[in-house]
Scaffold this motif. Structure first.
Motif, mmCIF file in Angstrom:
data_model
loop_
_atom_site.group_PDB
_atom_site.id
_atom_site.type_symbol
_atom_site.label_atom_id
_atom_site.label_comp_id
_atom_site.label_asym_id
_atom_site.label_seq_id
_atom_site.Cartn_x
_atom_site.Cartn_y
_atom_site.Cartn_z
ATOM 1 N N ARG A 127 0.943 -1.432 -0.113
ATOM 2 C CA ARG A 127 -0.060 0.089 -0.118
ATOM 3 C C ARG A 127 0.883 1.304 -0.047
ATOM 4 O O ARG A 127 1.776 1.213 0.650
ATOM 5 C CB ARG A 127 -0.779 0.037 1.218
ATOM 6 N N GLN A 174 -5.071 6.534 -2.461
ATOM 7 C CA GLN A 174 -4.553 5.233 -1.850
ATOM 8 C C GLN A 174 -4.677 4.357 -2.926
ATOM 9 O O GLN A 174 -5.604 3.604 -3.657
ATOM 10 C CB GLN A 174 -5.382 4.640 -0.632
ATOM 11 N N ASP A 176 -3.713 0.079 -3.015
ATOM 12 C CA ASP A 176 -3.431 -1.262 -2.692
ATOM 13 C C ASP A 176 -3.397 -2.173 -3.665
ATOM 14 O O ASP A 176 -3.956 -2.424 -4.455
ATOM 15 C CB ASP A 176 -4.606 -1.730 -1.625
#
Length: 184
Positions: A127, A174, A176
């Motif tokens: 991440r 973000q 991931d």
């Protein structure tokens, strides 16, 4: 004779949040407006490509004295860009058109999805979180998982972000990344 059909595959999830930490939404296009459909959230999931360099990095990990940096807590970075072409992602050595800077993996990454001996032990999670102010770009449509933050860094994996996302200086992004190693 043993015939193994081992694979390394991945999934990338990209999430854009506004200045209040809420997931942003795409503006409705003609058809969504015509049929009064709800707006689509900016949470995108897409497969990845383990690059040729990535194949080499994985092989390097299996030897007694590796020569390459691992994509780990010290050397793991992601970079986003706006230049996805789709022509040769296996040969990519990074993003085609970088925007913003390399972003270090978040502090508790990488890690496995589950403890050794448990279901999920073969899934590695990565991440990177780009805070508000880290990016200000339209059309972000590619991301690379790298073993460093310089021109010499090697690209473990590369992915398309589709549909592309726009990230203002007030937004956060973000990413991931999950890579699953399986043999059969």
């Amino acid at each position: 004779m043993i015939n193994s059909k081992g694979k390394v595959r991945g999934l990338v999830t990209v999430t854009v949040r506004d200045c209040n930490g809420k997931v942003k939404y795409y503006k409705n296009g003609f058809w969504r407006t015509l049929f009064n459909l709800p707006r689509k959230p900016m949470v995108i999931k897409h497969h990845n490509t383990i690059t040729s360099q990535g194949d080499g990095l994985i092989a390097d990990l299996l030897v007694s004295n590796p020569t390459q940096n691992k994509v780990d807590a010290t050397n793991g970075y992601m970079r986003v860009g706006t230049g996805w072409t789709g022509s040769t992602p296996k040969n990519n050595t990074g993003v085609n058109t970088p925007t913003g800077s390399f972003k270090k993996l978040d502090s508790t990454f990488p890690k496995t999805q589950a403890a050794f001996g448990s279901s999920g032990q073969n899934v590695v999670l990565y991440r990177s979180s780009f805070a508000a102010g880290d990016l200000n770009a339209n059309g972000i449509n590619e991301v690379a998982l790298m073993n460093g933050n310089t021109i010499d860094a090697k690209c473990l994996a590369y992915a398309q972000i589709t549909p592309s996302v726009n990230v203002t200086s007030a937004d956060s992004l973000q990413i991931d990344w999950q890579i699953t190693v399986s043999g059969s």
